[in-house]
Design an enzyme around this catalytic site. Structure first.
Site, short mmCIF file in Angstrom:
data_model
loop_
_atom_site.label_atom_id
_atom_site.label_comp_id
_atom_site.label_asym_id
_atom_site.label_seq_id
_atom_site.Cartn_x
_atom_site.Cartn_y
_atom_site.Cartn_z
N SER A 1 0.70 -1.50 0.25
CA SER A 1 0.40 -0.40 -0.01
C SER A 1 0.77 1.43 0.46
O SER A 1 0.28 2.82 0.25
CB SER A 1 -0.63 0.39 1.41
OG SER A 1 -0.47 -0.07 2.18
N LYS B 1 -7.36 2.98 8.73
CA LYS B 1 -5.99 4.41 8.35
C LYS B 1 -6.49 5.68 7.89
O LYS B 1 -6.11 6.30 8.99
CB LYS B 1 -5.17 3.94 6.07
CG LYS B 1 -4.67 2.19 6.97
CD LYS B 1 -4.75 2.34 5.30
CE LYS B 1 -3.83 0.93 4.61
NZ LYS B 1 -3.57 0.49 3.04
#
Length: 925
Positions: A816, A859
């Protein structure tokens, strides 16, 4: 003989009246009212502190009917033995040397047994005979000079001795067989199995063991004290065997006399009568009449008659256990197949003798059948308020977890609709049945044969019955990290449904029989966990929690327990689940199975395919704050004896505990830390209360107090930078423990070199490859980015790059960070800074596409907490933004991109790129 004392002087213990110890026999000696034995034990303890074998001489008391050498006296022979015993009833504690028999047995002290402090016995094992020569001491216990009588060797060629030994074995076995045939129990109520072992023991003895066998048989038979003393005093084996044969001959004669009298005074049963076909009461009555008519007892001593016996002819017999068992089976409402098996086993049980081992096995099996809820169910109260009540119950017990709540409400709604359809069908079936009955009555009155109208009604009823909706409960699998409420959620489901709950821990189960039961051919067989759970709850539609199903043992020599679960958790098969012990199909389709697991990796694919998987990703910081305020804090306040208002947590304090003192997907450690704070405040309140200064107590908990209470912060929270520097980009990370996210700074620096790339920060393989992909894309597009003046120039020709992610002790991995690495390299090579309020996540391909990643919820919550204002996400992650809490959506500007060029233009909107006109170009590779 080994371990025998060589001294001619031996400690002597008089045996209780009527007790004779023989070699090879173990006898308990009561210590109640025996000062001589107590004195001997105390002296023994004083003499030796190191445990050694202890030997003593056990001597019986004299009999008035025998001489000192064990010979039968002619005088007083006609006087009753009972009268003579009363004249010589001397207790062992009062015995003198003249009261002791001339022969005894050397014994080894093997131990002391005690049922309670007032009942202590000394256990001795007989070893060898001796003759008492002279008593040398009487107080506090006897000591005497003795002569040991060594066992003589048997002459194998002595035909007379062989004949005596053969006669001894034959007459002893004949007595045992005669006792079995006449239904007399053996001594001490021994079982038939023990009598068979006794026969085998006698058969295996050889002539060399003739003396040992004679002593053993004397101890087994109900001989008089005089007979035992004569056997003890017999110095030769020939004499000893002769006296034992006399005892057995008398016993057999007495037994024949009992049987003859019984035949005269009772009604003879018909030939061929099987005693096993009689009830226990009838068998006991036959034995009782036999013994009362003969006026004597069994040759093996007194014995209890067993359950149901009473002296007044059985009028006080206990309630018939078989009738009670039959009543329990009738009340259980067995299925037709189970009823057939139960009737067959009950008939077998009635024909069995209770002393048979199979009797207990058969009875236990029938009791198990009666305890299984074959048709008993909990009636579901599904009304107008059902869904509303269930929704409130689930919301009160758990915050969030919308997927599982939605699935359970769907099940409840379907169940309610099925119940309504079945109710309508019942009305139609009742109406059709009444019409069919009316048609049949009309035909019967007219004496006509049934016509097509009757067949139509019958077919209609069958069709309506086939339309009934059967309840097939779902089989759910809750997958998530520890502490996320999977087990407690299953309990809430049971409460919401109004059903009984049972938890089965299958973690660590390594034997297939624990799931499906043992076959009844094995000793101590028992049903499996599923059937035992049904017996415990008592209904056929409970909620079963199969906890830790991912930790079931793998295939081994005990079988494969995970394969045994396939039938249990298959909706198309579990309506005929077959437990090995019960061996009758059991319907598990009404059971609501909820399994829990921490990971899907260890669950076999066939088993996983049977279950409906619902993932619990863990709680976010926002969710943990709600859980703490609604559940954990009130619970810990009450647990620590405080009342509402005596401890106050602000949201800032709760957030600090969550982020600085815990890093987990669940809330277990959070609850422990809150409990620590409550205990600290409880101490403060108790001190203020004891000093009568309650007004000085402050119930509020501040952030500054946490370091004093919980210690220094265990985890550091990353905060967004205020200034921007080329080569530094803010990325996003979701911790591997789940439930929490944060920002991650990606730092890139260059230096003179030869194109080497150095990676630090404990990066995983996937993250390293992500850096390589980002660098390759930047090198391939360096001309379009304005970083080189020629399309063939290598931007890394005279430089090296170092990529570092801070917090080097924490492992990092995943794709990511590809977008952040690409932007960081462009920022370093171009000298343009990235605004610190911008964070980004996404995987980058070699063509420059921004690919979707996971953990978006965690996140973005971490980014908001760190002070980030704008977040760059891949286009394919739009669906994940919908699940975000409202405060996160309102606090962040979320921008989606599908290509790296779009992200570059957003980060540097004022920048000019020579390759802008090639915005659609992906790669020259």
């Amino acid at each position: 003989m080994t371990n025998q004392p060589r001294s001619p002087t031996l400690t002597i213990l008089p045996l209780p009246r009527g007790v004779v110890l023989l070699p090879g026999v173990t006898v308990p000696i009561p210590l109640i009212d025996r000062p001589d034995v107590e004195s001997f034990v105390r002296s023994l303890a004083r003499r030796s502190k190191v445990p050694k074998p202890v030997f003593i001489g056990c001597v019986p008391l004299k009999s008035p009917l025998l001489s000192d050498d064990g010979q039968q006296l002619i005088e007083d022979r006609n006087r009753p033995a009972k009268e003579l015993d009363n004249e010589h009833m001397i207790p062992p504690k009062s015995a003198s040397s003249s009261d002791l028999f001339s022969y005894g047995v050397l014994a080894k002290l093997s131990g002391m047994h005690s049922r309670h402090p007032s009942d202590i016995t000394l256990v001795v094992d007989g070893l060898t005979r001796f003759k008492v020569d002279k008593v040398t001491k009487e107080k506090p216990f006897f000591e005497a000079a003795v002569t040991y009588l060594q066992e003589e060797a048997v002459d194998l060629d002595d035909l007379e001795m062989q004949d005596l030994f053969h006669q001894l074995k034959q007459i002893s076995q004949s007595l045992i067989l005669l006792l079995q045939a006449s239904s007399f129990p053996l001594a001490n109520n021994r079982s038939p199995l023990l009598s068979r072992r006794l026969q085998l023991y006698i058969t295996r003895k050889e002539i060399e063991d003739a003396g040992v066998l004679a002593d053993f048989l004397t101890s087994m038979v109900d001989a008089t004290v005089e007979e035992r003393l004569r056997v003890l005093s017999a110095q030769t084996i020939r004499e000893r065997i002769t006296r034992v044969i006399e005892i057995f001959t008398r016993q057999i004669g007495d037994l024949h006399g009992n049987i003859k009298i019984t035949a005269i005074t009772t009604t003879m049963p018909p030939q061929g009568l099987d005693i096993n076909n009689l009830s226990r009461k009838q068998r006991d009555a036959l034995i009782r009449r036999s013994m009362s008519s003969s006026g004597s007892s069994s040759p093996f001593g007194n014995f209890p008659m067993g359950a149901g016996y009473s002296e007044n002819g059985g009028d006080e017999e206990e309630p018939n256990e078989l009738e009670e068992l039959k009543k329990r089976l009738d009340d259980a409402k067995l299925t037709p197949e189970a009823q057939k098996v139960a009737d067959r086993e009950l008939k077998r049980l009635k024909k069995m003798n209770p002393v048979q081992a199979e009797y207990g096995v058969c009875r236990t099996y029938l009791e198990t059948l009666s305890e299984i809820p074959w048709t008993t169910v909990t009636e579901d109260q599904l009304g107008v308020e059902t869904l509303k009540r269930a929704r409130k119950q689930l919301d009160d017990d758990h915050y969030g977890l919308q997927k599982i709540k939605k699935r359970l409400l769907e099940y409840l709604a379907v169940l309610r609709l099925k119940q309504g359809i079945n109710a309508d069908l019942e009305v139609q079936i009742r109406k059709a049945t009444e019409e069919a009955k009316a048609i049949k009555d009309t035909k019967d009155d007219d004496k006509e044969s049934p016509g097509p109208e009757s067949d139509v009604q019958t077919t209609k009823i069958q069709i309506l019955q086939g339309r009934r909706r059967v309840d097939k409960s779902p089989i759910l699998l809750l997958v998530g990290p520890p502490g996320t409420g999977k087990t407690s959620l299953a309990k809430s489901v049971a409460v919401a449904l109004g059903r009984k709950f049972h938890r089965i821990s299958v973690g660590g189960v390594r034997d297939e029989a624990e799931i499906r039961g043992h076959r009844r051919t094995y000793v101590a067989a028992m049903p499996g966990l599923i059937v035992n759970g049904l017996k415990k709850v008592g209904v056929a539609n409970p909620v079963f929690l199969l906890d830790e199903i991912d930790k079931v043992g793998s295939s081994n020599f005990h079988g494969d327990p995970s394969a045994a679960l396939l039938e249990v958790l298959d909706p198309e098969q579990n309506y005929t689940f077959n437990d090995h012990y019960v061996n009758i199909p059991i319907d598990l389709s009404k059971v609501l199975f909820i399994a829990t697991a921490n990971s899907l990796d260890t669950i076999p694919p066939p088993l996983l395919d049977r279950m409906e998987t619902i993932s619990l990703s863990g709680y976010t910081t926002v969710e943990k704050r709600h859980i703490a305020n609604q559940h954990l804090i009130p619970k810990q306040v009450a647990t620590n004896a405080l009342s509402e208002g005596q401890v106050r947590f602000s949201d800032e304090v709760v957030d600090t505990i969550i982020t600085a003192y815990t890093r987990e997907s669940g809330v277990r450690n959070l609850e422990r830390e809150i409990g620590s704070v409550c205990r600290y405040k409880a101490v403060e309140y108790a001190d203020a209360n004891d000093s009568s200064n309650v007004q000085s107590y402050d119930p509020n908990v501040s952030v500054s107090d946490l370091e004093t209470i919980l210690g220094i912060e265990r985890f550091d929270e990353e905060i967004a930078e205020k200034k921007s520097v080329p080569g530094i980009v803010t990325g996003l990370v979701a911790y591997s423990t789940g439930g929490q996210g944060s920002i991650l700074f990606i730092e890139v620096a260059d230096m003179p070199g030869s194109g080497r790339v150095q990676l630090t920060g404990k990066l995983g393989d996937v993250l390293k490859e992500s850096v390589e992909v980002a660098l390759t894309w930047v090198k391939a597009h360096s001309f379009e980015l304005g970083l080189t003046h020629d399309t063939n120039e290598d931007i890394m020709k005279d430089r090296s790059v170092h990529v570092h992610c801070p917090s080097g002790a924490i492992p990092k991995d995943g794709p990511s960070a590809g977008l952040a690495h690409t932007i960081a390299l462009i920022s370093l090579f171009s000298g343009k800074s990235v605004p610190p309020q911008i964070a980004m996540t996404g995987e980058v391909s070699l063509r420059g596409r921004v690919m979707p990643v996971g953990g978006i919820k965690e996140k973005l919550i971490g980014a908001l907490r760190a002070g980030v204002k704008t977040v760059l996400l891949p286009n394919h992650n739009r669906k994940d933004v919908k699940d975000l809490p409202e405060e996160v959506k309102e606090g962040l500007e979320i921008v989606h991109f599908g290509h790296i060029w779009e992200a570059i233009k957003f980060v540097w909107p004022e920048g000019h790129w020579p390759g802008e006109q090639y915005g659609g170009i992906e790669s020259r590779l």
